[in-house]
Design a protein around this motif. Structure first.
Motif, short mmCIF file in Angstrom:
data_model
loop_
_atom_site.label_atom_id
_atom_site.label_comp_id
_atom_site.label_asym_id
_atom_site.label_seq_id
_atom_site.Cartn_x
_atom_site.Cartn_y
_atom_site.Cartn_z
N PHE A 33 0.83 -1.21 0.00
CA PHE A 33 0.00 0.00 0.00
C PHE A 33 0.86 1.26 0.00
O PHE A 33 0.63 2.19 -0.79
CB PHE A 33 -0.94 0.00 1.21
CG PHE A 33 -1.87 1.19 1.24
CD1 PHE A 33 -3.06 1.16 0.55
CD2 PHE A 33 -1.54 2.33 1.97
CE1 PHE A 33 -3.92 2.26 0.56
CE2 PHE A 33 -2.39 3.42 1.99
CZ PHE A 33 -3.58 3.39 1.29
N THR A 34 1.85 1.33 0.88
CA THR A 34 2.64 2.56 1.03
C THR A 34 3.82 2.64 0.07
O THR A 34 4.34 3.73 -0.19
CB THR A 34 3.17 2.69 2.47
OG1 THR A 34 4.02 1.56 2.75
CG2 THR A 34 2.02 2.71 3.47
N GLY A 35 4.28 1.47 -0.42
CA GLY A 35 5.44 1.48 -1.31
C GLY A 35 6.77 1.55 -0.57
O GLY A 35 7.82 1.72 -1.21
N VAL A 36 6.76 1.44 0.74
CA VAL A 36 7.99 1.44 1.53
C VAL A 36 7.96 0.22 2.45
O VAL A 36 6.92 -0.41 2.64
CB VAL A 36 8.15 2.73 2.37
CG1 VAL A 36 8.21 3.94 1.46
CG2 VAL A 36 7.01 2.87 3.37
N SER A 37 9.11 -0.11 3.01
CA SER A 37 9.21 -1.30 3.85
C SER A 37 8.40 -1.14 5.12
O SER A 37 8.09 -0.03 5.56
CB SER A 37 10.68 -1.55 4.20
OG SER A 37 11.17 -0.50 5.04
N ARG A 38 8.09 -2.29 5.72
CA ARG A 38 7.35 -2.25 6.98
C ARG A 38 8.15 -1.53 8.07
O ARG A 38 7.58 -0.83 8.91
CB ARG A 38 7.01 -3.67 7.42
CG ARG A 38 5.80 -4.25 6.70
CD ARG A 38 5.47 -5.63 7.17
NE ARG A 38 6.42 -6.62 6.65
CZ ARG A 38 6.39 -7.92 6.94
NH1 ARG A 38 5.47 -8.38 7.76
NH2 ARG A 38 7.26 -8.76 6.41
N GLU A 39 9.45 -1.70 8.03
CA GLU A 39 10.28 -1.04 9.03
C GLU A 39 10.11 0.48 9.01
O GLU A 39 10.15 1.14 10.04
CB GLU A 39 11.75 -1.40 8.82
CG GLU A 39 12.11 -2.84 9.19
CD GLU A 39 11.59 -3.84 8.17
OE1 GLU A 39 11.25 -3.42 7.03
OE2 GLU A 39 11.50 -5.04 8.51
N ASP A 40 9.93 1.02 7.80
CA ASP A 40 9.75 2.47 7.67
C ASP A 40 8.36 2.95 8.08
O ASP A 40 8.08 4.16 8.04
CB ASP A 40 10.04 2.91 6.24
CG ASP A 40 11.52 2.80 5.89
OD1 ASP A 40 12.34 2.88 6.82
OD2 ASP A 40 11.83 2.61 4.70
N ASN A 41 7.48 2.01 8.43
CA ASN A 41 6.15 2.37 8.92
C ASN A 41 5.98 2.11 10.41
O ASN A 41 4.94 2.44 10.97
CB ASN A 41 5.08 1.58 8.15
CG ASN A 41 4.82 2.14 6.77
OD1 ASN A 41 4.63 3.34 6.62
ND2 ASN A 41 4.83 1.28 5.76
N LEU A 42 6.98 1.50 11.03
CA LEU A 42 6.86 1.17 12.45
C LEU A 42 6.92 2.41 13.34
O LEU A 42 7.26 3.50 12.87
CB LEU A 42 7.95 0.18 12.84
CG LEU A 42 7.82 -1.24 12.26
CD1 LEU A 42 9.06 -2.07 12.61
CD2 LEU A 42 6.56 -1.92 12.78
N GLY A 43 6.62 2.19 14.60
CA GLY A 43 6.62 3.30 15.54
C GLY A 43 5.54 4.31 15.19
O GLY A 43 4.36 3.98 15.07
#
Length: 337
Positions: A33-43
Motif C-alpha cells: 500500500f505505502t510502497g515502503v518497507s514495513r520497518e519504515d512504517n513502524l513506531g
C-alpha cells in the motif's frame, strides 16, 4: 497472534501497537500500500502518511480509545504509494495482559474509498433530484398562479360584464363575447389537463405505454409547434408498472429538454419492442452540446433519466455535439414469466 502472523491474503492493513501507542507489527500489505518497507512504517513513522487534515482526528480518537480501553473506530485518509489519499476505516481492539493491564491494540485499516464515494454520490444525487423536483413543482405553481389564475380572472370578469345592465351590447356583440369566453374556458381546461398529465399521466394507467407516448408526442408537437415524428411498434400491451412509468418519464424528460434547450425543428421518438427488451430512442436536429464528464454526471435531466432506467435494470446513453443534435437511447429488459 501478531499482525505478521495473520493471513497474507487479507487486503486490510493489519497492525499491533504496544502500550506507548507505537506500532510494533505490520502485515505485508503495508508495504504494497505505502510502497515502503514495513520497518519504515513502524513506531510513529506511518503517521507521516496520514492526511494533514485527519492527523488531529486520529490522535484524539486513538488517545480516547487508549484511555478508556474501548474499541477504536475512526475514518482517516492515508497516502498510497502513488501519492493518492485513500479513505480508510481504522478499527482496533484493546489487548490486555493476564492481570488485566492494557498492553496495546490490535487493529486494521480497510480501504473504503469506493464505498464512501458511492455514498457521497448517492447523497448528492438524491439532493439534486429533490431540488429538481421542487423546481418542477415551483414551475407548475407559477403557471397556475401567473397564467391560469390570470385567465380565470379574465373569464370571470367577462362573464360578469355580460350580466351588467350598464353594459349595452348588441346581440352580435354578445354572441361574439360569449364565443370568446367559451374559447378561453376551453384553453384553460386544456392547459390544466396538460399540467395534470405532467404530474400524473392518467393515459399511461388506463390506456398503456404506447398510447401515452403517442399522446405525449402530439401534445408537445401542438403546444410547442414542433415536428414530432412518433413511431411505436411491437410494444406489449401489458407491462410492469415501473417499466411503463420510467420509460414514459424518460421520454417526457427528453422532450422537455428539447423544448427548453435544443432549438430543434424536427424530433423523432421511437419506442420498439423485441423478444426480451424495449428500446426508446429520442433524437432531434437541434444545437446539441459538448459531451464531457461534467455534464454527463451532473446534468439533472441526464442524471434523472439514467437513474430511472438503471432502477429497472436498463441502460442509458446519450450522444451529442455542437450543432449535431442529440440522441437519447434507453434499453429496458423484460423478464418473461
Amino acid at each position: 497472534m501478531g499482525a505478521a502472523g495473520l493471513a497474507k491474503s487479507v487486503p486490510a492493513l493489519l497492525w499491533t501497537s504496544r502500550d506507548d501507542k507505537q506500532l510494533t507489527e505490520l502485515s505485508e500489505e503495508w508495504e504494497r500500500f505505502t510502497g515502503v518497507s514495513r520497518e519504515d512504517n513502524l513506531g510513529t513513522q506511518w503517521m507521516q502518511r496520514i492526511h494533514p487534515k485527519d492527523l488531529a482526528v486520529w490522535e484524539r480518537s486513538f488517545s480516547e480509545a487508549y484511555e478508556s480501553r474501548r474499541t477504536l473506530s475512526v475514518r482517516i485518509r492515508l497516502e498510497r504509494h502513488d501519492s493518492q489519499y485513500r479513505w480508510m476505516l481504522v478499527r482496533a481492539t484493546p489487548l490486555t495482559s493476564e492481570d488485566g493491564d492494557l498492553t496495546g491494540f490490535a487493529g486494521c485499516c480497510i480501504d473504503i474509498t469506493e464505498e464512501k464515494d458511492l455514498a457521497e454520490a448517492a447523497a448528492d444525487l438524491s439532493g439534486r433530484l429533490i431540488q429538481a423536483q421542487e423546481g418542477e413543482r415551483s414551475r407548475i405553481a407559477r403557471e397556475l398562479h401567473d397564467d391560469i389564475n390570470q385567465r380565470m380572472a379574465l373569464l370571470s370578469n367577462g362573464i360578469q360584464e355580460l350580466d351588467l345592465p350598464q353594459v349595452r351590447l348588441t346581440l352580435p356583440q354578445r354572441r361574439h363575447q360569449i364565443q370568446a369566453l367559451k374559447k378561453l374556458a376551453l384553453e384553460i381546461g386544456a392547459d390544466l389537463q396538460f399540467l395534470s398529465r405532467q404530474l400524473h399521466p392518467s393515459k399511461l394507467q388506463y390506456l398503456g405505454l404506447s398510447s401515452a407516448i403517442r399522446s405525449l408526442c402530439r401534445e408537445v408537437s401542438v403546444r410547442h409547434k414542433l415536428d414530432v415524428r412518433c413511431v411505436v411498434r411491437d410494444v406489449p400491451d401489458k407491462l410492469p408498472e415501473a417499466v411503463s412509468l420510467n420509460l414514459f418519464r424518460t421520454a417526457q424528460e427528453s422532450l422537455q429538454n428539447i423544448v427548453k434547450h435544443s432549438r430543434a425543428q424536427h424530433v423523432s421518438v421511437e419506442l420498439t419492442g423485441a423478444a426480451n427488451s424495449i428500446f426508446l430512442h429520442v433524437s432531434d436536429d437541434g444545437v446539441g452540446f459538448e459531451l464531457n464528464h461534467e455534464n454527463r454526471s451532473k446534468g439533472l435531466g441526464l442524471v434523472s433519466m439514467r437513474e430511472r432506467l438503471h432502477s429497472i435494470g436498463g441502460t442509458f446513453s446519450v450522444n451529442s455535439g455542437r450543432m449535431a443534435g442529440t440522441h437519447i437511447q434507453g434499453t429496458v429488459p423484460l423478464i418473461q414469466g
